[in-house]
Design a protein around this motif. Sequence first.
Motif, short mmCIF file in Angstrom:
data_model
loop_
_atom_site.label_atom_id
_atom_site.label_comp_id
_atom_site.label_asym_id
_atom_site.label_seq_id
_atom_site.Cartn_x
_atom_site.Cartn_y
_atom_site.Cartn_z
N LEU A 33 0.83 -1.21 0.00
CA LEU A 33 0.00 0.00 0.00
C LEU A 33 0.86 1.26 0.00
N ALA A 34 1.92 1.25 0.83
CA ALA A 34 2.79 2.42 0.92
C ALA A 34 3.50 2.69 -0.40
N LYS A 35 3.83 1.64 -1.12
CA LYS A 35 4.58 1.78 -2.37
C LYS A 35 3.67 2.13 -3.54
N HIS A 36 2.41 1.68 -3.49
CA HIS A 36 1.48 1.89 -4.63
C HIS A 36 0.21 2.59 -4.13
N GLN A 37 0.38 3.80 -3.64
CA GLN A 37 -0.74 4.52 -3.03
C GLN A 37 -1.85 4.86 -4.01
N ASN A 38 -1.50 5.02 -5.29
CA ASN A 38 -2.52 5.39 -6.29
C ASN A 38 -3.47 4.24 -6.61
N LEU A 39 -3.15 3.03 -6.17
CA LEU A 39 -3.97 1.87 -6.52
C LEU A 39 -5.28 1.80 -5.74
N HIS A 40 -5.55 2.76 -4.86
CA HIS A 40 -6.84 2.76 -4.17
C HIS A 40 -7.95 3.21 -5.11
N LEU A 41 -7.57 3.89 -6.22
CA LEU A 41 -8.57 4.33 -7.20
C LEU A 41 -9.00 3.16 -8.06
N ALA A 42 -10.18 3.26 -8.67
CA ALA A 42 -10.70 2.16 -9.50
C ALA A 42 -9.73 1.81 -10.61
N HIS A 43 -9.39 0.53 -10.73
CA HIS A 43 -8.48 0.06 -11.78
C HIS A 43 -8.74 -1.42 -12.01
N ARG A 44 -8.18 -1.94 -13.07
CA ARG A 44 -8.26 -3.38 -13.32
C ARG A 44 -6.85 -3.92 -13.55
N HIS A 45 -6.72 -5.24 -13.39
CA HIS A 45 -5.41 -5.89 -13.53
C HIS A 45 -5.39 -6.80 -14.75
N SER A 46 -4.20 -7.05 -15.26
CA SER A 46 -4.03 -8.05 -16.30
C SER A 46 -3.60 -9.39 -15.69
N PHE A 47 -3.63 -9.47 -14.35
CA PHE A 47 -3.14 -10.66 -13.64
C PHE A 47 -4.11 -11.07 -12.54
N TYR A 48 -3.88 -12.24 -11.95
CA TYR A 48 -4.63 -12.68 -10.78
C TYR A 48 -4.11 -11.92 -9.56
N HIS A 49 -5.03 -11.56 -8.69
CA HIS A 49 -4.69 -10.69 -7.55
C HIS A 49 -5.34 -11.26 -6.29
N LEU A 50 -4.53 -11.61 -5.30
CA LEU A 50 -5.02 -12.16 -4.03
C LEU A 50 -4.64 -11.20 -2.91
N VAL A 51 -5.57 -10.92 -2.02
CA VAL A 51 -5.28 -10.11 -0.85
C VAL A 51 -5.81 -10.84 0.38
N PHE A 52 -4.94 -11.06 1.35
CA PHE A 52 -5.33 -11.70 2.60
C PHE A 52 -5.08 -10.69 3.73
N PHE A 53 -6.15 -10.16 4.33
CA PHE A 53 -6.03 -9.16 5.39
C PHE A 53 -5.83 -9.84 6.74
N THR A 54 -4.89 -9.32 7.53
CA THR A 54 -4.72 -9.80 8.90
C THR A 54 -4.97 -8.68 9.91
N LYS A 55 -5.03 -7.44 9.42
CA LYS A 55 -5.25 -6.30 10.31
C LYS A 55 -5.86 -5.15 9.52
N GLY A 56 -6.81 -4.43 10.14
CA GLY A 56 -7.33 -3.23 9.50
C GLY A 56 -8.83 -3.27 9.29
N ALA A 57 -9.34 -2.17 8.73
CA ALA A 57 -10.77 -2.02 8.47
C ALA A 57 -10.96 -1.15 7.24
N GLY A 58 -12.21 -0.93 6.88
CA GLY A 58 -12.51 -0.12 5.70
C GLY A 58 -13.41 -0.88 4.74
N PHE A 59 -13.28 -0.52 3.46
CA PHE A 59 -14.12 -1.14 2.44
C PHE A 59 -13.32 -1.47 1.19
N HIS A 60 -13.75 -2.53 0.52
CA HIS A 60 -13.12 -2.97 -0.73
C HIS A 60 -14.25 -3.24 -1.72
N THR A 61 -14.17 -2.64 -2.90
CA THR A 61 -15.21 -2.79 -3.91
C THR A 61 -14.68 -3.56 -5.10
#
Length: 292
Positions: A33-61
Amino acid sequence: MPLTKPNIPLVDIRTLSEHKEDVFLISRFGSYLAKHQNLHLAHRHSFYHLVFFTKGAGFHTIDFTRFETKPYQIYFMIPGQVHSWSFEGEIDGYVVNFSPAFFQSFLLRPDYLDSFPFFNNIVQDSVINLESPLNEKIKGLFEEIILHDSQKEVFQNDIIRALLLQIFILIDQNHFASKPQTIPQYNYALLKNFQKLIEKNYTNLKLPMEYADLLYITPNHLNALCKEHLGIQAGEVIRNRIILEAKRLLINQQTSISEIAYFLNFKDNSYFSKFFKKQVGITPEEFRKKTH
């Protein structure tokens, strides 16, 4: 100028890596997140993307479905899906990106990943809350992947692939294996091929009979299959995919409604707007205002 291709910002795995030839990337999510701060905006990937949260809150769309973020929640995203996030407090966990080619040389079945429900483009099946003791087991496997990724060793990528597959299989067994598998193999194959054909042709082919011809079955047979196993008719499956792409394109304020109608192969802007309102309940213009 007519729109010739989807224009949501597309992120390629090589742009996220220091090594431009990489087809795999793992990182602790806080650092990512710190390295790619702009990625919070709507975007799409050309790859498979996995995110496993262990801490935090908020929303993911993901594709316009909003999820509340919580610890020990895992997200599976396939190439092409649009997502954005809005996090609160300290966020941590793991992020894994891998290209479609990453498993192709390792598995004899090119569609092997498609056999997992969370890679089937059904958003509700791609966000999973993990409970103890499975969450600790999955966390340990991510730690093993980070360890092997940091070492230059023989069969390094194969070890990582095997660990990822272990994650996929464990989650599938714990969250989906208990669900009754009522679709006969032949019908399942037909439905998968139907969905793949839609993905390739939704801008040009909009009628069930056109897909039935490609599948060498009758339109009635295709409708019966969709109604029995998906709960909706074939025409609605096709329309849902067109609407999803329309929503993805409407996010970009620089693209006119007429350009989107042209890309989706509607005869004019008015026809597209009527189609969109009938399916969604609001006009494209109203949807665009609502998402900004």
